[in-house]
Design a protein around this motif. Sequence first.
Motif, mmCIF file in Angstrom:
data_model
loop_
_atom_site.group_PDB
_atom_site.id
_atom_site.type_symbol
_atom_site.label_atom_id
_atom_site.label_comp_id
_atom_site.label_asym_id
_atom_site.label_seq_id
_atom_site.Cartn_x
_atom_site.Cartn_y
_atom_site.Cartn_z
ATOM 1 N N MET A 155 0.821 -1.206 0.000
ATOM 2 C CA MET A 155 0.000 0.000 0.000
ATOM 3 C C MET A 155 0.862 1.266 0.000
ATOM 4 O O MET A 155 0.508 2.274 -0.621
ATOM 5 C CB MET A 155 -0.927 0.017 1.217
ATOM 6 N N ILE A 156 2.021 1.199 0.665
ATOM 7 C CA ILE A 156 2.935 2.346 0.642
ATOM 8 C C ILE A 156 3.424 2.602 -0.774
ATOM 9 O O ILE A 156 3.446 3.752 -1.248
ATOM 10 C CB ILE A 156 4.120 2.111 1.598
ATOM 11 N N TYR A 157 3.788 1.534 -1.476
ATOM 12 C CA TYR A 157 4.279 1.705 -2.842
ATOM 13 C C TYR A 157 3.169 2.157 -3.788
ATOM 14 O O TYR A 157 3.411 2.976 -4.688
ATOM 15 C CB TYR A 157 4.932 0.411 -3.341
ATOM 16 N N TYR A 158 1.947 1.648 -3.582
ATOM 17 C CA TYR A 158 0.829 2.137 -4.397
ATOM 18 C C TYR A 158 0.571 3.618 -4.122
ATOM 19 O O TYR A 158 0.266 4.393 -5.040
ATOM 20 C CB TYR A 158 -0.432 1.322 -4.117
ATOM 21 N N ALA A 159 0.694 4.006 -2.856
ATOM 22 C CA ALA A 159 0.517 5.424 -2.510
ATOM 23 C C ALA A 159 1.585 6.270 -3.192
ATOM 24 O O ALA A 159 1.297 7.370 -3.690
ATOM 25 C CB ALA A 159 0.581 5.603 -0.993
ATOM 26 N N TYR A 160 2.818 5.760 -3.255
ATOM 27 C CA TYR A 160 3.896 6.474 -3.938
ATOM 28 C C TYR A 160 3.556 6.685 -5.411
ATOM 29 O O TYR A 160 3.807 7.756 -5.976
ATOM 30 C CB TYR A 160 5.207 5.702 -3.812
ATOM 31 N N VAL A 161 3.004 5.653 -6.037
ATOM 32 C CA VAL A 161 2.656 5.766 -7.450
ATOM 33 C C VAL A 161 1.583 6.831 -7.656
ATOM 34 O O VAL A 161 1.680 7.665 -8.563
ATOM 35 C CB VAL A 161 2.178 4.404 -8.002
ATOM 36 N N PHE A 162 0.557 6.820 -6.804
ATOM 37 C CA PHE A 162 -0.506 7.821 -6.932
ATOM 38 C C PHE A 162 0.023 9.235 -6.698
ATOM 39 O O PHE A 162 -0.326 10.172 -7.422
ATOM 40 C CB PHE A 162 -1.643 7.518 -5.947
ATOM 41 N N ILE A 163 0.864 9.396 -5.686
ATOM 42 C CA ILE A 163 1.429 10.724 -5.409
ATOM 43 C C ILE A 163 2.313 11.167 -6.567
ATOM 44 O O ILE A 163 2.272 12.336 -6.988
ATOM 45 C CB ILE A 163 2.225 10.701 -4.090
ATOM 46 N N PHE A 164 3.109 10.253 -7.086
ATOM 47 C CA PHE A 164 3.988 10.562 -8.217
ATOM 48 C C PHE A 164 3.180 11.017 -9.425
ATOM 49 O O PHE A 164 3.497 12.025 -10.068
ATOM 50 C CB PHE A 164 4.806 9.318 -8.560
ATOM 51 N N LEU A 165 2.112 10.294 -9.715
ATOM 52 C CA LEU A 165 1.268 10.646 -10.850
ATOM 53 C C LEU A 165 0.580 11.988 -10.633
ATOM 54 O O LEU A 165 0.491 12.817 -11.554
ATOM 55 C CB LEU A 165 0.224 9.546 -11.076
ATOM 56 N N PHE A 166 0.125 12.238 -9.406
ATOM 57 C CA PHE A 166 -0.517 13.520 -9.106
ATOM 58 C C PHE A 166 0.472 14.682 -9.259
ATOM 59 O O PHE A 166 0.131 15.734 -9.819
ATOM 60 C CB PHE A 166 -1.082 13.490 -7.690
ATOM 61 N N LEU A 167 1.691 14.491 -8.759
ATOM 62 C CA LEU A 167 2.693 15.548 -8.883
ATOM 63 C C LEU A 167 3.068 15.791 -10.339
ATOM 64 O O LEU A 167 3.297 16.940 -10.743
ATOM 65 C CB LEU A 167 3.942 15.177 -8.072
ATOM 66 N N LEU A 168 3.114 14.740 -11.133
ATOM 67 C CA LEU A 168 3.421 14.909 -12.556
ATOM 68 C C LEU A 168 2.381 15.784 -13.247
ATOM 69 O O LEU A 168 2.707 16.597 -14.119
ATOM 70 C CB LEU A 168 3.494 13.547 -13.254
ATOM 71 N N ILE A 169 1.126 15.641 -12.847
ATOM 72 C CA ILE A 169 0.068 16.451 -13.439
ATOM 73 C C ILE A 169 0.207 17.926 -13.043
ATOM 74 O O ILE A 169 -0.252 18.819 -13.746
ATOM 75 C CB ILE A 169 -1.312 15.893 -13.025
ATOM 76 N N ASN A 170 0.870 18.184 -11.924
ATOM 77 C CA ASN A 170 1.106 19.552 -11.470
ATOM 78 C C ASN A 170 2.384 20.167 -12.051
ATOM 79 O O ASN A 170 2.624 21.365 -11.882
ATOM 80 C CB ASN A 170 1.199 19.588 -9.945
ATOM 81 N N ILE A 171 3.206 19.342 -12.698
ATOM 82 C CA ILE A 171 4.516 19.796 -13.168
ATOM 83 C C ILE A 171 4.398 20.399 -14.565
ATOM 84 O O ILE A 171 3.763 19.807 -15.448
ATOM 85 C CB ILE A 171 5.513 18.618 -13.173
ATOM 86 N N PRO A 172 5.003 21.558 -14.802
ATOM 87 C CA PRO A 172 4.879 22.206 -16.117
ATOM 88 C C PRO A 172 5.635 21.453 -17.208
ATOM 89 O O PRO A 172 6.613 20.750 -16.948
ATOM 90 C CB PRO A 172 5.496 23.594 -15.883
ATOM 91 N N ASN A 173 5.156 21.616 -18.432
ATOM 92 C CA ASN A 173 5.822 20.995 -19.578
ATOM 93 C C ASN A 173 7.211 21.567 -19.820
ATOM 94 O O ASN A 173 8.029 20.948 -20.503
ATOM 95 C CB ASN A 173 4.969 21.187 -20.838
ATOM 96 N N ASP A 174 7.494 22.736 -19.253
ATOM 97 C CA ASP A 174 8.776 23.403 -19.485
ATOM 98 C C ASP A 174 9.967 22.633 -18.924
ATOM 99 O O ASP A 174 11.121 22.979 -19.235
ATOM 100 C CB ASP A 174 8.750 24.810 -18.895
ATOM 101 N N ILE A 175 9.735 21.614 -18.104
ATOM 102 C CA ILE A 175 10.871 20.816 -17.636
ATOM 103 C C ILE A 175 11.557 20.108 -18.800
ATOM 104 O O ILE A 175 12.679 19.625 -18.649
ATOM 105 C CB ILE A 175 10.447 19.776 -16.582
ATOM 106 N N ALA A 176 10.905 20.083 -19.958
ATOM 107 C CA ALA A 176 11.479 19.408 -21.130
ATOM 108 C C ALA A 176 12.822 20.005 -21.517
ATOM 109 O O ALA A 176 13.702 19.298 -22.018
ATOM 110 C CB ALA A 176 10.508 19.481 -22.312
ATOM 111 N N ARG A 177 13.030 21.307 -21.269
ATOM 112 C CA ARG A 177 14.273 21.929 -21.722
ATOM 113 C C ARG A 177 15.473 21.587 -20.847
ATOM 114 O O ARG A 177 16.614 21.825 -21.250
ATOM 115 C CB ARG A 177 14.097 23.440 -21.839
#
Length: 459
Positions: free
Chosen positions: A105-127
């Motif tokens: 459950m801890i690892y599943y929580a990590y995946v959900f948090i990771f995915l949520f943070l990715l949605i908050n991260i701007p596309n500009d990290i591409a550079r």
Amino acid sequence: MSGFIRFLQTLDYMRIVLGICILVDGYPLIFFFRETLKLAPGSTAFTAAALAGGLVLMVPFTLFRRLYRPNVTMFWMGVGFILLSIFYMYVYMGDPGFKDYTKDMIYYAYVFIFLFLLINIPNDIARVFIPVVILFTLVSNLGLVYSLATNPTWVIGQRATITLGDSDDGSGNPHAFARNAFMGVVACVIWALRPQTGLLFRLISLFSGVLSLAILILTQTRSGILALLIALAFFMFYNVRPAQVRMAVRGIFRPIPIITIILGIVGIVIFFQRFSDTYGILYSYVLAFAERNLENIYALLGLKAKGVAYKATLDASAANRSVSANFLSNVLVGHIYMLILGFGYKYLYLDIPIVEALTNLGVLGFVLFAGVNGMTFYHVQKIMRTNPNPMSTFLAYFYMLIFVMLFTNGRPYEIAFWFPLALMIRFMGVEHLFPAYLSDHPPVKESEQFVVVPNAQSA
């Protein structure tokens, strides 16, 4: 002032990408600090804390205030599979001795948090994405080299990995270091071939790429090497045209290229004569790798090897996959109805994740897991063909390793799959939403388009 603000923004993006690297590829550095530097030998709490640190580094200043669109279909498929896995873990357990509810459950929580943070991260990290990946993989590779050089139990011929715990037999996880090396090779090639890359960083990319390739070979992981060959084949297919091949062949038969090739061959011969041990090491690795794989082929065909009295046998991983194939065959013949719901969460470790998703989680689990990967593979082909930006191109070629792993090692619920897949969900199929300045092929602005003006004399 604007230049200083852009510099601070670049540092902020690099911080975010560093956090992503820790989640996706953090195990080599974690093992280095945990085992080589003896900060917390064998501690899973240290690993969990390090991954949590990566999540903290990913938190953007615009958290909750600005969300970015992921690939919606892949998003719901991925979330659906993880929720199904959690449901099966508590309702339909296939392993009666299973006790790792909290850990999973801890690892599943990590995946959900990771995915949520990715949605908050701007596309500009591409550079800044590729440079950070190159530096991160370089540091991880150097950590492995230091660990091997200071480990008295490691000898030439063993797989390159960091020994875990108090074991003195070279045990470890070479696949984690193979992933790091694979990422390093892909990122370095992309950045070295990019026309905008400066000379200094191009040289760093070449050095890091060669080191990553050497580490990948030393890990002796079939999945990593196979993924690199597949990635190379796709690169040649999408980027090399017959006319370029003909031009390159013609160019070889000119005086300067011929002289360069001759000098290169002479240099290699002199090098191996001067350092004969290096040749012996390379030869032993190639021979051991070939023998190990030929042994598996002989065993599958029921042939003999190393003499008439010796019958070839499968190695542990290949033998496990052979047993898994037989298990699936028996299920399809006599118990196919069990595949509707599956045999339960973690019923049997098959070492073939795509098959385990079917046998353990049933048709729905297979459709969701295969669907995410199928859609990713579809977008990968489009990205390889168009090369929209360095980050998307990197993710496309990096997925080749995940694709090979679907059929070779791991389990469908592992974070080794879902951290990379979360990246694919966030950035695959949404390249058209990126700002034009992030693209290597920005669309032509209306003001830049040519307008044909009729000749006044002809009017």
